[in-house]
Scaffold this active site. Structure first.
Site, mmCIF file in Angstrom:
data_model
loop_
_atom_site.group_PDB
_atom_site.id
_atom_site.type_symbol
_atom_site.label_atom_id
_atom_site.label_comp_id
_atom_site.label_asym_id
_atom_site.label_seq_id
_atom_site.Cartn_x
_atom_site.Cartn_y
_atom_site.Cartn_z
ATOM 1 N N ARG A 59 -1.345 4.007 6.784
ATOM 2 C CA ARG A 59 -0.081 4.144 7.081
ATOM 3 C C ARG A 59 -0.897 5.414 8.414
ATOM 4 O O ARG A 59 0.048 5.789 8.846
ATOM 5 C CB ARG A 59 0.337 4.607 6.273
ATOM 6 C CG ARG A 59 1.412 4.106 5.142
ATOM 7 C CD ARG A 59 1.077 4.312 3.699
ATOM 8 N NE ARG A 59 -0.132 3.439 3.199
ATOM 9 C CZ ARG A 59 -0.605 2.298 3.158
ATOM 10 N NH1 ARG A 59 -0.455 1.963 2.913
ATOM 11 N NH2 ARG A 59 -1.884 2.284 2.625
ATOM 12 N N THR A 60 -1.868 6.449 8.004
ATOM 13 C CA THR A 60 -1.524 7.557 8.147
ATOM 14 C C THR A 60 -2.255 7.511 9.937
ATOM 15 O O THR A 60 -1.757 8.067 10.778
ATOM 16 C CB THR A 60 -3.236 8.735 7.635
ATOM 17 O OG1 THR A 60 -1.856 8.467 5.772
ATOM 18 C CG2 THR A 60 -2.970 10.488 8.508
ATOM 19 N N LYS A 87 -26.567 6.759 13.521
ATOM 20 C CA LYS A 87 -27.752 7.554 13.996
ATOM 21 C C LYS A 87 -28.020 8.653 13.849
ATOM 22 O O LYS A 87 -28.603 8.969 14.060
ATOM 23 C CB LYS A 87 -27.777 7.308 15.418
ATOM 24 C CG LYS A 87 -26.725 6.090 16.055
ATOM 25 C CD LYS A 87 -27.322 5.927 17.689
ATOM 26 C CE LYS A 87 -26.462 4.566 18.360
ATOM 27 N NZ LYS A 87 -25.998 4.442 19.256
ATOM 28 N N ARG A 109 -9.696 12.780 10.110
ATOM 29 C CA ARG A 109 -10.005 12.207 8.154
ATOM 30 C C ARG A 109 -11.101 12.815 8.014
ATOM 31 O O ARG A 109 -11.805 11.448 8.717
ATOM 32 C CB ARG A 109 -8.828 10.892 7.953
ATOM 33 C CG ARG A 109 -9.478 10.423 6.578
ATOM 34 C CD ARG A 109 -8.616 8.991 5.817
ATOM 35 N NE ARG A 109 -6.618 10.038 5.619
ATOM 36 C CZ ARG A 109 -6.784 9.408 4.973
ATOM 37 N NH1 ARG A 109 -7.028 7.748 4.452
ATOM 38 N NH2 ARG A 109 -4.891 9.563 5.165
ATOM 39 N N HIS A 137 -4.277 16.643 1.981
ATOM 40 C CA HIS A 137 -3.401 15.547 2.925
ATOM 41 C C HIS A 137 -2.287 16.117 3.202
ATOM 42 O O HIS A 137 -0.602 15.844 2.769
ATOM 43 C CB HIS A 137 -3.148 14.328 2.196
ATOM 44 C CG HIS A 137 -3.106 13.240 3.225
ATOM 45 N ND1 HIS A 137 -2.655 13.356 4.767
ATOM 46 C CD2 HIS A 137 -3.142 11.940 3.244
ATOM 47 C CE1 HIS A 137 -2.751 12.338 4.670
ATOM 48 N NE2 HIS A 137 -2.737 11.552 3.551
HETATM 49 N N1 CP Z 1 -1.046 7.623 2.712
HETATM 50 C C1 CP Z 1 -1.724 7.575 2.913
HETATM 51 O O1 CP Z 1 -2.809 8.553 3.410
HETATM 52 O O2 CP Z 1 -2.091 5.914 3.426
HETATM 53 P P1 CP Z 1 -3.607 5.786 4.564
HETATM 54 O O3 CP Z 1 -4.797 6.118 3.674
HETATM 55 O O4 CP Z 1 -3.010 4.233 4.134
HETATM 56 O O5 CP Z 1 -3.542 6.867 5.541
#
Ligand code: CP
Length: 308
Positions: A59-60, A87, A109, A137
């Site tokens: 999603r993100t 590496k 991320r 998040h």
């Molecule tokens: N909600 C969320 O962060 O989903 P993903 O891990 O798929 O990005």
């Protein structure tokens, strides 16, 4: 307020309430844009954004990329599993190399809490935290609150319970910061072993009886067990967890009132939530995903206006 108080989006902890309202008002406009037949605006035409993902995401990652393309930004994608990180390259070297290609903004991320904060001290680009370990998040919490505001008219004064693995969840912590900042009442619910000891110091109530928690709330945000972060067993069996902390239709229908069901995804159907609840009229799960694009457009648009 016409601009954000921050140069980076590292966590909700660093935002003011007015920042959240500005992001929501901007997202209202972008939501209207993405529902038009022509969904693209030229707002970030001269901006280059790198999406750097050291952890899995559906999603993100897609939501950021779509938001960037809707804003006409130039986009580069980087996945750690296909890169020279394997590496032995350091985070700063990796990002510095990407930035030397004239990148203005980094969406990152990373499995380590604080990775975005660390990076923001070493590079010039604007950093957006797309999830850092079990820490924060922020865009997920923003889209969650935006979805509550859309469904219930306001976040202030609403009762929100976050259910599940609070201990390992960045979504929980960012949601707690965002909801409290906007004046919501927040409780967490789950097995004692998955509730951090410090949680009440954040102004959050604790409830270990799911039925009581659901009868109290207007909104239940259901979280999955973060199996990838469990080093030991925190409850006897998944079946037992589901019996005590999973929401099913019979439980939902037996409550005193109709509550809103949320989930940040990915869903583990049949564990924390049954399919008939996830797909019910009370669920706004897919609405959250739709709102994610508008929220991320708003965040990037507002941060880009601070790039010199
Ligand atoms: N909600 C969320 O962060 O989903 P993903 O891990 O798929 O990005």
């Amino acid at each position: 307020m016409s601009e954000l108080s921050v140069k980076h989006l590292l966590g909700i902890k660093y935002l003011k309430e007015e920042d959240i309202q500005l992001i929501f008002e901007t997202a209202d406009n972008f939501k209207e844009v993405i529902n038009r037949s022509i969904k693209k605006v030229p707002s970030l035409r001269d901006i280059t954004i790198a999406n750097i993902f050291f952890e899995n995401s559906t999603r993100t990652r897609l939501s950021f990329e779509l938001a960037e393309k809707r804003l006409s930004a130039d986009v580069v994608n980087f996945s750690a599993s296909q890169s020279s990180v394997k590496k032995g390259e350091t985070l700063i070297d990796t990002v510095s190399n990407i930035l030397s290609m004239k990148v203005d903004m980094v969406v990152m991320r990373h499995p380590n809490p604080g990775a975005g904060i660390f990076l923001s001290k070493h590079v010039e680009a604007s950093i957006i935290n797309a999830g850092d370990g079990a820490h924060e998040h922020p865009t997920q919490a923003l889209l969650d609150s935006f979805s509550i505001r859309e469904k219930l008219g306001d976040v202030a004064g609403k009762n929100v319970v976050i259910v599940g693995d609070i201990l390992h969840s960045r979504v929980a912590l960012s949601n707690i910061f965002a909801l409290k900042l906007q004046g919501a009442n927040v409780k967490v619910c789950g097995p004692r072993t998955l509730l951090p000891k410090y949680i009440e110091s954040l102004g959050v109530g604790v409830e270990t009886n799911l039925r009581k928690a659901l009868n109290w709330c207007d909104v239940a945000n259901m979280l999955r067990i973060q199996n990838e972060r469990l080093d030991i067993s925190y409850f006897p069996t998944t079946r037992e967890y589901t019996q005590q902390f999973g929401v099913n239709k019979a439980l939902l229908d037996s409550l005193d009132k109709e509550i809103v069901i949320m989930h940040p995804g990915p869903i583990n159907r049949g564990v924390e939530i049954t399919s008939d609840v996830a797909d019910s009229k009370q669920s706004i799960i897919l609405g959250q995903v739709e709102n994610g694009v508008a929220i991320r457009m708003a965040v990037m648009y507002l941060l880009a206006s601070k790039i010199k």
